[in-house]
Design a protein around this motif. Structure first.
Motif, PDB file in Angstrom:
ATOM      1  N   ILE A   1      60.706  69.849  12.644  1.00 44.13           N
ATOM      2  CA  ILE A   1      59.635  69.279  13.464  1.00 44.13           C
ATOM      3  C   ILE A   1      59.017  68.077  12.761  1.00 44.13           C
ATOM      4  O   ILE A   1      58.530  67.134  13.400  1.00 44.13           O
ATOM      5  CB  ILE A   1      58.558  70.351  13.747  1.00 44.13           C
ATOM      6  N   ALA A   2      59.059  68.090  11.437  1.00 45.48           N
ATOM      7  CA  ALA A   2      58.420  67.018  10.658  1.00 45.48           C
ATOM      8  C   ALA A   2      59.034  65.654  10.922  1.00 45.48           C
ATOM      9  O   ALA A   2      58.325  64.634  10.891  1.00 45.48           O
ATOM     10  CB  ALA A   2      58.510  67.349   9.163  1.00 45.48           C
ATOM     11  N   TYR A   3      60.335  65.588  11.172  1.00 46.74           N
ATOM     12  CA  TYR A   3      60.996  64.289  11.280  1.00 46.74           C
ATOM     13  C   TYR A   3      60.375  63.365  12.334  1.00 46.74           C
ATOM     14  O   TYR A   3      59.897  62.277  12.003  1.00 46.74           O
ATOM     15  CB  TYR A   3      62.491  64.457  11.569  1.00 46.74           C
ATOM     16  N   PRO A   4      60.384  63.733  13.625  1.00 47.54           N
ATOM     17  CA  PRO A   4      59.879  62.773  14.625  1.00 47.54           C
ATOM     18  C   PRO A   4      58.388  62.507  14.502  1.00 47.54           C
ATOM     19  O   PRO A   4      57.936  61.374  14.731  1.00 47.54           O
ATOM     20  CB  PRO A   4      60.211  63.450  15.965  1.00 47.54           C
ATOM     21  N   LEU A   5      57.615  63.531  14.157  1.00 44.22           N
ATOM     22  CA  LEU A   5      56.167  63.356  14.114  1.00 44.22           C
ATOM     23  C   LEU A   5      55.751  62.501  12.915  1.00 44.22           C
ATOM     24  O   LEU A   5      54.923  61.586  13.047  1.00 44.22           O
ATOM     25  CB  LEU A   5      55.481  64.725  14.072  1.00 44.22           C
ATOM     26  N   VAL A   6      56.314  62.766  11.753  1.00 47.00           N
ATOM     27  CA  VAL A   6      55.965  61.970  10.572  1.00 47.00           C
ATOM     28  C   VAL A   6      56.482  60.544  10.718  1.00 47.00           C
ATOM     29  O   VAL A   6      55.791  59.577  10.356  1.00 47.00           O
ATOM     30  CB  VAL A   6      56.514  62.627   9.288  1.00 47.00           C
TER      31      VAL A   6
ATOM     32  N   ILE B   1      54.273  57.110  10.410  1.00 52.30           N
ATOM     33  CA  ILE B   1      54.576  55.994   9.514  1.00 52.30           C
ATOM     34  C   ILE B   1      54.687  54.694  10.299  1.00 52.30           C
ATOM     35  O   ILE B   1      54.266  53.624   9.839  1.00 52.30           O
ATOM     36  CB  ILE B   1      55.867  56.274   8.723  1.00 52.30           C
ATOM     37  N   SER B   2      55.256  54.754  11.512  1.00 57.30           N
ATOM     38  CA  SER B   2      55.399  53.534  12.320  1.00 57.30           C
ATOM     39  C   SER B   2      54.049  52.963  12.729  1.00 57.30           C
ATOM     40  O   SER B   2      53.948  51.770  13.052  1.00 57.30           O
ATOM     41  CB  SER B   2      56.236  53.827  13.573  1.00 57.30           C
ATOM     42  N   GLU B   3      53.007  53.786  12.713  1.00 60.68           N
ATOM     43  CA  GLU B   3      51.668  53.310  13.064  1.00 60.68           C
ATOM     44  C   GLU B   3      51.023  52.511  11.939  1.00 60.68           C
ATOM     45  O   GLU B   3      50.084  51.747  12.170  1.00 60.68           O
ATOM     46  CB  GLU B   3      50.756  54.493  13.402  1.00 60.68           C
ATOM     47  N   LEU B   4      51.499  52.689  10.722  1.00 62.06           N
ATOM     48  CA  LEU B   4      50.844  52.051   9.583  1.00 62.06           C
ATOM     49  C   LEU B   4      51.053  50.545   9.541  1.00 62.06           C
ATOM     50  O   LEU B   4      50.194  49.810   9.053  1.00 62.06           O
ATOM     51  CB  LEU B   4      51.365  52.655   8.270  1.00 62.06           C
ATOM     52  N   CYS B   5      52.179  50.071  10.038  1.00 59.54           N
ATOM     53  CA  CYS B   5      52.578  48.683   9.807  1.00 59.54           C
ATOM     54  C   CYS B   5      52.474  47.845  11.070  1.00 59.54           C
ATOM     55  O   CYS B   5      52.491  48.372  12.192  1.00 59.54           O
ATOM     56  CB  CYS B   5      54.018  48.645   9.300  1.00 59.54           C
TER      57      CYS B   5
END
Length: 446
Positions: A357-362, A366-370
């Motif tokens: 479950i961690a893969y898509p959510l994390v 991360i994509s929100e940071l940049c």
């Protein structure tokens, strides 16, 4: 302070205006967005099948080449060594080539690098082929996520991200039994050739159907030329040194380590460790992936709805996956104490499924940071760091199996150790990760 605030508001207004203009010129419909996402998922299925095939053909290949468990594990680890190096090339590739041509070139590499092994089966050609495959696949995950994200706004990336992260599960559910049957009936060479042909089929669909979406923060200047950024870039250190990035990278590295052990060793564990036949073991390879696919799609859908209702990314994309990894670790820690083969299969399946479950959510966090135009580079660095989990884990697992009292004990001990690391990493993420906080800090450096 007022000048800085006015400048930030002006820059934000300009970025929003650019995106609105781009969307008006390039409207996004749900059908078109999901159709393009489907093409990306198709490639990820092929991509993961190329990774998974070693686990499927490991036993007949080992018998033909007279390999030990440690040698099989070494081949797996060397693949992830070059995979890690290749991951850092995602950003440069995306700058020099469009997503269309970059992914096409990578798929061509995957389709041909294992042919020397088919022609001349030696340990050297096996190692060389898998290392070249890893180098070619390294940049792909970041570019695939960037391609998918280009069709979905940030607040709605959980569900499509779950489908993309579920592609490995689809590969194991749909292709693993087929590849196992091909291997049993016609040999491991036929399995490798069939994957190459599948890659060529994907290339035809990609060339005729793909177009980059508008949610990249870039204004296109034609079909195949480099787009112009609509948002200022930030220093890379501002992104990769945040507490969110560092703690999440550590946690997903452990989850990735689990995935590499599953890919390299799970069919062998079911066959040699638990006593199932080769055909049964290959078919059961799909069980953990079935659990993972269901849970990833469910979690992606639920968290996207929670985001729409105003819940923060820390809740939906940090706390939820961290708790899932914590549960995964707790489940796997009990594996050495289970004697019944059926229950052992269930424990591995549930533990692995919950952890993924961690893969898509994390990744979405991360994509929100940049800034949008730095997504490929950011995801490339993140996924390359994550791939460090595969550098030694397959090899160490092979060594543990070689020195254990029984193969079953060796496999169970490896899963238990990964469970302990996963639980510790999840606690660190719960303590340190906060996308909203870190995004504000990064944007202040524009």
């Amino acid at each position: 302070m007022s000048t800085g605030t006015a400048r930030e508001r002006s820059a934000a207004a300009d970025r929003q205006s650019a995106v609105r203009t781009q969307l008006s010129e390039f409207p996004v419909t749900p059908g078109r967005a999901w159709g393009m996402t489907g093409l990306v998922i198709f490639l990820y299925v092929v991509n993961y099948a190329d990774k998974a095939v070693l686990g499927i053909i490991a036993q007949p290949l080992a018998r033909e080449l007279d390999m030990s468990y440690s040698q099989i594990g070494l081949v797996g680890s060397l693949f992830y060594a070059t995979y890690t190096v290749g991951g850092f090339l995602a950003g440069p590739l995306e700058k020099r080539l469009t997503l269309r041509w970059a992914l096409l070139a990578l798929a061509l590499v995957w389709s041909v690098v294992m042919f020397p092994l088919v022609v001349s089966a030696t340990f050297v050609t096996l190692v060389a082929g898998r290392m070249l495959l890893g180098f070619g696949e390294g940049p792909s995950a970041a570019l695939l996520h960037t391609a998918m994200y280009s069709w979905h706004p940030p607040a709605k990336r959980g569900l499509p991200g779950a489908f993309l992260a579920g592609a490995p599960s689809v590969a194991k559910i749909a292709l693993a039994p087929a590849l196992t049957f091909i291997t049993v009936q016609w040999g491991w060479r036929a399995a490798l050739v069939s994957l190459s042909l599948l890659g060529l089929v994907w290339m035809v669909f990609w060339l005729t159907g793909w177009k980059e979406g508008p949610y990249t923060g870039r204004v296109a200047q034609g079909t195949d030329t480099a787009p112009v950024p609509t948002e200022p870039s930030v220093p890379w250190r501002s992104i990769v040194l945040t507490r969110t990035f560092v703690s999440c990278a550590f946690m997903t590295t452990v989850v990735f380590a689990l995935s590499t052990v599953v890919l390299t060793w799970l069919p062998s564990y079911f066959e040699v460790g638990l006593g199932y036949s080769a055909l049964q073991a290959g078919s059961m390879f799909a069980l953990p992936s079935t659990v993972a696919l269901i849970l990833m799609i469910l979690s992606g859908s639920v968290t996207d709805r929670l985001n729409a209702r105003g819940h923060t990314s820390r809740v939906t994309r940090i706390i939820v996956p961290a708790i899932s990894v914590l549960i995964c670790g707790a489940v796997l820690m009990f594996l050495p104490y289970i004697g019944a083969p059926g229950i052992a299969v269930a424990v591995v399946s549930v533990g692995y499924g919950i952890g993924t479950i961690a893969y898509p959510l994390v990744n979405a966090a991360i994509s929100e940071l940049c800034p949008p135009q730095q997504t490929a580079g950011t995801m490339g660095i993140f996924i390359a760091l994550m791939a460090f989990g595969g550098l030694i884990t397959p090899y160490v697992t092979g060594v543990v199996i070689d020195h254990a009292a029984t193969p079953a004990e060796g496999y169970a001990t490896s899963f238990q150790a990964i469970g302990l690391l996963g639980a510790a990493a999840a606690v660190l993420v719960l303590l340190f990760a906060n996308p909203e906080r870190d995004r504000k800090v990064i944007r202040s450096e524009e």
